[in-house]
Scaffold this motif. Structure first.
Motif, PDB file in Angstrom:
ATOM      1  N   PRO A  71       0.810  -1.231   0.000  1.00  0.00           N
ATOM      2  CA  PRO A  71       0.000   0.000   0.000  1.00  0.00           C
ATOM      3  C   PRO A  71       0.845   1.283   0.000  1.00  0.00           C
ATOM      4  O   PRO A  71       0.355   2.342  -0.401  1.00  0.00           O
ATOM      5  N   LEU A  72       2.082   1.215   0.423  1.00  0.00           N
ATOM      6  CA  LEU A  72       2.949   2.397   0.422  1.00  0.00           C
ATOM      7  C   LEU A  72       3.325   2.830  -0.991  1.00  0.00           C
ATOM      8  O   LEU A  72       3.815   3.933  -1.195  1.00  0.00           O
ATOM      9  N   PHE A  73       3.097   1.951  -1.973  1.00  0.00           N
ATOM     10  CA  PHE A  73       3.424   2.260  -3.368  1.00  0.00           C
ATOM     11  C   PHE A  73       2.188   2.672  -4.159  1.00  0.00           C
ATOM     12  O   PHE A  73       2.215   2.711  -5.381  1.00  0.00           O
ATOM     13  N   TYR A  74       1.093   2.948  -3.468  1.00  0.00           N
ATOM     14  CA  TYR A  74      -0.159   3.435  -4.034  1.00  0.00           C
ATOM     15  C   TYR A  74      -0.690   2.489  -5.100  1.00  0.00           C
ATOM     16  O   TYR A  74      -0.979   1.351  -4.795  1.00  0.00           O
ATOM     17  N   ASN A  75      -0.761   2.881  -6.354  1.00  0.00           N
ATOM     18  CA  ASN A  75      -1.402   2.061  -7.380  1.00  0.00           C
ATOM     19  C   ASN A  75      -0.447   1.164  -8.157  1.00  0.00           C
ATOM     20  O   ASN A  75      -0.865   0.536  -9.125  1.00  0.00           O
ATOM     21  N   ASP A  76       0.798   1.106  -7.783  1.00  0.00           N
ATOM     22  CA  ASP A  76       1.761   0.254  -8.478  1.00  0.00           C
ATOM     23  C   ASP A  76       1.485  -1.201  -8.095  1.00  0.00           C
ATOM     24  O   ASP A  76       1.498  -1.560  -6.917  1.00  0.00           O
ATOM     25  N   THR A  77       1.236  -2.042  -9.085  1.00  0.00           N
ATOM     26  CA  THR A  77       0.860  -3.434  -8.793  1.00  0.00           C
ATOM     27  C   THR A  77       2.063  -4.327  -8.514  1.00  0.00           C
ATOM     28  O   THR A  77       1.922  -5.343  -7.845  1.00  0.00           O
ATOM     29  N   ASP A  78       3.240  -3.977  -9.042  1.00  0.00           N
ATOM     30  CA  ASP A  78       4.458  -4.747  -8.773  1.00  0.00           C
ATOM     31  C   ASP A  78       5.638  -3.774  -8.730  1.00  0.00           C
ATOM     32  O   ASP A  78       6.415  -3.678  -9.669  1.00  0.00           O
ATOM     33  N   PRO A  79       5.774  -3.034  -7.632  1.00  0.00           N
ATOM     34  CA  PRO A  79       6.817  -2.020  -7.552  1.00  0.00           C
ATOM     35  C   PRO A  79       8.213  -2.638  -7.614  1.00  0.00           C
ATOM     36  O   PRO A  79       8.486  -3.629  -6.931  1.00  0.00           O
ATOM     37  N   SER A  80       9.072  -2.050  -8.422  1.00  0.00           N
ATOM     38  CA  SER A  80      10.423  -2.602  -8.576  1.00  0.00           C
ATOM     39  C   SER A  80      11.256  -2.560  -7.288  1.00  0.00           C
ATOM     40  O   SER A  80      12.131  -3.412  -7.122  1.00  0.00           O
ATOM     41  N   PRO A  81      11.020  -1.633  -6.350  1.00  0.00           N
ATOM     42  CA  PRO A  81      11.807  -1.686  -5.116  1.00  0.00           C
ATOM     43  C   PRO A  81      11.532  -2.931  -4.256  1.00  0.00           C
ATOM     44  O   PRO A  81      12.358  -3.312  -3.432  1.00  0.00           O
TER      45      PRO A  81
END
Length: 157
Positions: A71-81
């Protein structure tokens, strides 16, 4: 306060203490760090059952950290970090494999190929979404890499 602390801890774990924020190829960097850990573990007598237990525990930690960090990445479904999934996939790659420089290198290459290009249904598994989708594609990539590594060792070792 507790919730914020828990999410920050989850983010720290999910990004491997910030390694996921490297500019280029964070997943490959996480895989290389995991290879170092696997090599260190191999210096001690570790049974297959113990190694599988490590893999299962890493899956639980990965899922939990992704669940709270996503949830900390908002709408990103697969955040690279988020790179803890690469740790799990890399660990799976080496289940039951006799470690050597050759098998470490081959396992690394095979896992990264499957993880990056996502052939043979891996892309479909990723579509599960959420923590399950983020983790599942790396699990399947690790299983494919493990299978090919076992075949290689069966034919050429």
């Amino acid at each position: 306060m507790k919730d914020r602390w828990a999410r920050q801890l989850a983010l720290h774990v999910a990004t491997l203490a910030g390694l996921g924020y490297v500019r280029y190829a964070p997943g490959t960097c996480a895989t290389m760090v995991t290879l170092g850990g696997i090599f260190l573990v191999s210096l001690f007598p570790v049974s297959l059952l113990t190694y599988i237990t490590i893999v299962l525990c890493s899956m639980l930690v990965a899922y939990t950290s992704i669940f709270f960090a996503l949830p900390l990445f908002y709408n990103d479904t697969d955040p690279s970090p988020i790179v803890i999934d690469e740790v799990v996939g890399t660990l799976i790659t080496f289940v039951g494999i006799a470690l050597s420089l050759k098998t470490l290198f081959l396992g690394f290459v095979l896992f990264r190929i499957f993880d990056i290009f996502k052939p043979f249904g891996i892309k479909r598994v990723e579509r599960l979404g959420g923590p399950a989708g983020i983790l599942a594609d790396d699990i399947v990539a690790g299983l494919y890499a493990n299978g090919l590594l076992h075949l290689y060792l069966w034919f050429f070792a």
